[in-house]
Scaffold this motif. Structure first.
Motif, PDB file in Angstrom:
ATOM      1  N   ALA A 187       0.829  -1.206   0.000  1.00 15.60           N
ATOM      2  CA  ALA A 187       0.000   0.000   0.000  1.00 15.60           C
ATOM      3  C   ALA A 187       0.863   1.256   0.000  1.00 15.60           C
ATOM      4  CB  ALA A 187      -0.925  -0.009   1.206  1.00 15.60           C
ATOM      5  N   MET A 188       1.938   1.248   0.776  1.00 21.16           N
ATOM      6  CA  MET A 188       2.823   2.411   0.851  1.00 21.16           C
ATOM      7  C   MET A 188       3.514   2.663  -0.480  1.00 21.16           C
ATOM      8  SD  MET A 188       4.537   1.987   4.638  1.00 21.16           S
ATOM      9  CE  MET A 188       5.626   3.391   4.364  1.00 21.16           C
ATOM     10  N   GLU A 189       3.946   1.597  -1.140  1.00 22.48           N
ATOM     11  CA  GLU A 189       4.621   1.745  -2.426  1.00 22.48           C
ATOM     12  C   GLU A 189       3.658   2.211  -3.509  1.00 22.48           C
ATOM     13  OE1 GLU A 189       6.214  -2.103  -2.953  1.00 22.48           O
ATOM     14  OE2 GLU A 189       7.945  -1.773  -1.659  1.00 22.48           O
ATOM     15  N   ALA A 190       2.378   1.848  -3.367  1.00 23.15           N
ATOM     16  CA  ALA A 190       1.403   2.158  -4.401  1.00 23.15           C
ATOM     17  C   ALA A 190       0.755   3.527  -4.241  1.00 23.15           C
ATOM     18  CB  ALA A 190       0.315   1.087  -4.421  1.00 23.15           C
ATOM     19  N   GLN A 191       1.022   4.192  -3.128  1.00 25.58           N
ATOM     20  CA  GLN A 191       0.336   5.447  -2.824  1.00 25.58           C
ATOM     21  C   GLN A 191       0.515   6.509  -3.902  1.00 25.58           C
ATOM     22  OE1 GLN A 191       1.573   6.709   1.057  1.00 25.58           O
ATOM     23  NE2 GLN A 191      -0.048   5.589   2.115  1.00 25.58           N
ATOM     24  N   ASN A 192       1.736   6.656  -4.398  1.00 17.41           N
ATOM     25  CA  ASN A 192       2.022   7.738  -5.339  1.00 17.41           C
ATOM     26  C   ASN A 192       2.057   7.284  -6.792  1.00 17.41           C
ATOM     27  OD1 ASN A 192       2.356   9.598  -3.188  1.00 17.41           O
ATOM     28  ND2 ASN A 192       4.436   8.847  -2.865  1.00 17.41           N
ATOM     29  N   LEU A 193       1.530   6.080  -7.068  1.00 19.96           N
ATOM     30  CA  LEU A 193       1.544   5.550  -8.427  1.00 19.96           C
ATOM     31  C   LEU A 193       0.123   5.443  -8.968  1.00 19.96           C
ATOM     32  CD1 LEU A 193       4.190   2.700  -7.954  1.00 19.96           C
ATOM     33  CD2 LEU A 193       4.565   4.999  -8.870  1.00 19.96           C
ATOM     34  N   ASP A 194      -0.015   5.702 -10.258  1.00 21.55           N
ATOM     35  CA  ASP A 194      -1.326   5.643 -10.904  1.00 21.55           C
ATOM     36  C   ASP A 194      -1.648   4.209 -11.317  1.00 21.55           C
ATOM     37  OD1 ASP A 194      -1.643   8.397 -10.671  1.00 21.55           O
ATOM     38  OD2 ASP A 194      -0.596   8.782 -12.562  1.00 21.55           O
ATOM     39  N   SER A 195      -2.923   3.870 -11.241  1.00 20.00           N
ATOM     40  CA  SER A 195      -3.350   2.526 -11.618  1.00 20.00           C
ATOM     41  C   SER A 195      -3.223   2.335 -13.124  1.00 20.00           C
ATOM     42  CB  SER A 195      -4.794   2.283 -11.183  1.00 20.00           C
ATOM     43  OG  SER A 195      -5.656   3.226 -11.807  1.00 20.00           O
ATOM     44  N   ALA A 196      -2.896   1.114 -13.511  1.00 21.13           N
ATOM     45  CA  ALA A 196      -2.722   0.751 -14.917  1.00 21.13           C
ATOM     46  C   ALA A 196      -3.579  -0.468 -15.212  1.00 21.13           C
ATOM     47  CB  ALA A 196      -1.241   0.466 -15.192  1.00 21.13           C
ATOM     48  N   PRO A 197      -3.752  -0.830 -16.482  1.00 19.42           N
ATOM     49  CA  PRO A 197      -4.550  -2.013 -16.826  1.00 19.42           C
ATOM     50  C   PRO A 197      -4.035  -3.278 -16.149  1.00 19.42           C
ATOM     51  CG  PRO A 197      -4.133  -0.691 -18.780  1.00 19.42           C
ATOM     52  CD  PRO A 197      -3.309  -0.097 -17.689  1.00 19.42           C
ATOM     53  N   PHE A 198      -4.952  -4.212 -15.929  1.00 21.54           N
ATOM     54  CA  PHE A 198      -4.667  -5.535 -15.367  1.00 21.54           C
ATOM     55  C   PHE A 198      -4.113  -5.466 -13.941  1.00 21.54           C
ATOM     56  CE2 PHE A 198      -3.987  -5.663 -20.004  1.00 21.54           C
ATOM     57  CZ  PHE A 198      -5.044  -6.487 -20.348  1.00 21.54           C
ATOM     58  N   GLY A 199      -4.492  -4.434 -13.194  1.00 22.08           N
ATOM     59  CA  GLY A 199      -4.081  -4.326 -11.803  1.00 22.08           C
ATOM     60  C   GLY A 199      -2.644  -3.882 -11.607  1.00 22.08           C
ATOM     61  N   LEU A 200      -1.992  -3.410 -12.667  1.00 21.04           N
ATOM     62  CA  LEU A 200      -0.605  -2.955 -12.577  1.00 21.04           C
ATOM     63  C   LEU A 200      -0.551  -1.483 -12.190  1.00 21.04           C
ATOM     64  CD1 LEU A 200       0.579  -4.810 -15.790  1.00 21.04           C
ATOM     65  CD2 LEU A 200       1.342  -5.322 -13.477  1.00 21.04           C
ATOM     66  N   LEU A 201       0.660  -0.961 -12.035  1.00 17.07           N
ATOM     67  CA  LEU A 201       0.853   0.433 -11.631  1.00 17.07           C
ATOM     68  C   LEU A 201       1.831   1.116 -12.582  1.00 17.07           C
ATOM     69  CD1 LEU A 201       1.286  -0.099  -7.780  1.00 17.07           C
ATOM     70  CD2 LEU A 201      -0.732   0.837  -8.933  1.00 17.07           C
ATOM     71  N   TRP A 202       1.387   2.219 -13.155  1.00 17.74           N
ATOM     72  CA  TRP A 202       2.276   2.982 -14.022  1.00 17.74           C
ATOM     73  C   TRP A 202       3.459   3.527 -13.228  1.00 17.74           C
ATOM     74  CZ3 TRP A 202       1.738   1.864 -18.765  1.00 17.74           C
ATOM     75  CH2 TRP A 202       0.501   1.776 -19.397  1.00 17.74           C
ATOM     76  N   LYS A 203       4.614   3.516 -13.832  1.00 15.58           N
ATOM     77  CA  LYS A 203       5.857   4.063 -13.275  1.00 15.58           C
ATOM     78  C   LYS A 203       6.420   3.217 -12.132  1.00 15.58           C
ATOM     79  CE  LYS A 203       7.740   8.729 -13.187  1.00 15.58           C
ATOM     80  NZ  LYS A 203       7.457  10.175 -12.990  1.00 15.58           N
ATOM     81  N   ALA A 204       5.833   2.059 -11.903  1.00 16.59           N
ATOM     82  CA  ALA A 204       6.343   1.174 -10.848  1.00 16.59           C
ATOM     83  C   ALA A 204       7.667   0.569 -11.278  1.00 16.59           C
ATOM     84  CB  ALA A 204       5.330   0.065 -10.561  1.00 16.59           C
ATOM     85  N   SER A 205       8.551   0.350 -10.318  1.00 14.70           N
ATOM     86  CA  SER A 205       9.831  -0.292 -10.594  1.00 14.70           C
ATOM     87  C   SER A 205       9.637  -1.807 -10.649  1.00 14.70           C
ATOM     88  CB  SER A 205      10.847   0.056  -9.512  1.00 14.70           C
ATOM     89  OG  SER A 205      10.446  -0.508  -8.271  1.00 14.70           O
ATOM     90  N   GLU A 206      10.659  -2.479 -11.127  1.00 15.34           N
ATOM     91  CA  GLU A 206      10.602  -3.936 -11.177  1.00 15.34           C
ATOM     92  C   GLU A 206      10.415  -4.509  -9.780  1.00 15.34           C
ATOM     93  OE1 GLU A 206      13.599  -7.599 -12.384  1.00 15.34           O
ATOM     94  OE2 GLU A 206      13.900  -5.627 -13.280  1.00 15.34           O
TER      95      GLU A 206
END
Length: 290
Positions: A93-112
């Motif tokens: 949840a903390m890592e996802a706070q500042n990232l936008d949602s992407a298709p298929f439950g992914l997160l844009w701009k997320a690192s590997e």
């Protein structure tokens, strides 16, 4: 007595002569050997020294590998280890706070690392012109209708592209099943992103027709574009003589939808998503360098 004195004199002179000879040799050596040669010799000696050190390290490592584990005793500081395979809900949840949602439950701009922390499995995938691409599985949402999802992080380690390959369809010569699926996803993508633009390159059909030239009937050939869903549409898509795709753009996301046919004559859709905001940021960074 004189003989002993002579011998003593010679013995005293000899070391001096030898010393002078050595000194002269060093002197001429300094004159004949250039600074470059000396530097090379020094470099070789240094390399030999490094090679010996590396060999010592390898020998030490080899001895560790051949030593039984129970005999090894290594003192390491006690640190708290993260369990990357089972991250806590709070960490995700903390890592996802500042990232936008992407298709298929992914997160844009997320690192590997962030994607792995979500419990998603990454398998390296080769894709021309796209760096750090992976096939993904164990996604947080159901991917019904799609057999393969691939993502790209790029050199910046930021998820900026997602491409989804639809299930193979046993289709009709008119590609009616593929067209039905294509039209459904086109409607949904336009609803989500808007700005739909359709692109169709038709296969050309050669027909003969009778025309009057100078009062005489003459047969001429004419190229006529084939319609979408014509009796040979499936094979035309397979051969590449016809192409059908649509683009969508909204909220900083660009999506392209295409209808393809594989070598076995099975139709399938492809949806290619790109985060345009990330691409713009990278473009601006490059522009600032110039």
């Amino acid at each position: 007595m004189l003989k002993k004195a002579a011998l003593l004199t010679i013995s005293c002179i000899l070391p001096l002569s030898v010393a002078q000879a050595q000194s002269s040799a060093d002197f001429y050596q300094d004159l004949l050997i250039s600074d470059e040669v000396k530097a090379n010799e020094a470099k070789q000696k240094e390399q030999q020294k490094l090679q010996k050190q590396m060999q010592d390290v390898q020998d030490s490592a080899r001895s560790l590998l051949t030593t039984k584990t129970k005999n090894l005793k290594i003192d390491v500081p006690q640190i708290e280890r993260r369990n990357d395979t089972e991250p806590s809900d709070k960490e995700v949840a903390m890592e996802a706070q500042n990232l936008d949602s992407a298709p298929f439950g992914l997160l844009w701009k997320a690192s590997e690392a962030t994607i792995k922390n979500m419990g998603i499995i990454l398998t390296p995938a080769e894709q021309e012109d796209y760096v750090n691409s992976f096939d993904v599985s164990q996604l947080p949402v159901e991917t019904k209708g799609f057999r393969r999802i691939q993502i790209t992080f790029g050199e910046e380690d930021e998820l900026w592209r997602i491409i989804a390959y639809g299930d193979f369809l046993e289709d009709t010569p008119e590609a009616s099943k593929g067209l039905r699926q294509y039209e459904m996803y086109a409607r949904l993508l336009n609803q989500k992103y808007g700005n739909q633009k359709d692109f169709y390159t038709p296969a050309m059909k050669t027909v003969e027709k009778e025309v009057m030239i100078n009062g005489r009937k003459t047969m001429q050939t004419e190229q006529i574009p084939e319609k979408i869903g014509n009796p040979n549409f499936l094979s035309q898509l397979q051969e590449g003589t016809a192409t059908l795709y649509s683009t969508f753009e909204g909220n900083g996301i660009g999506a392209a939808l295409a209808l393809n046919v594989d070598g076995d004559g099975k139709s399938y859709i492809v949806i290619d998503y790109k985060n345009l905001n990330i691409l713009k940021e990278r473009e601006n960074e490059t522009l600032n360098i110039l």
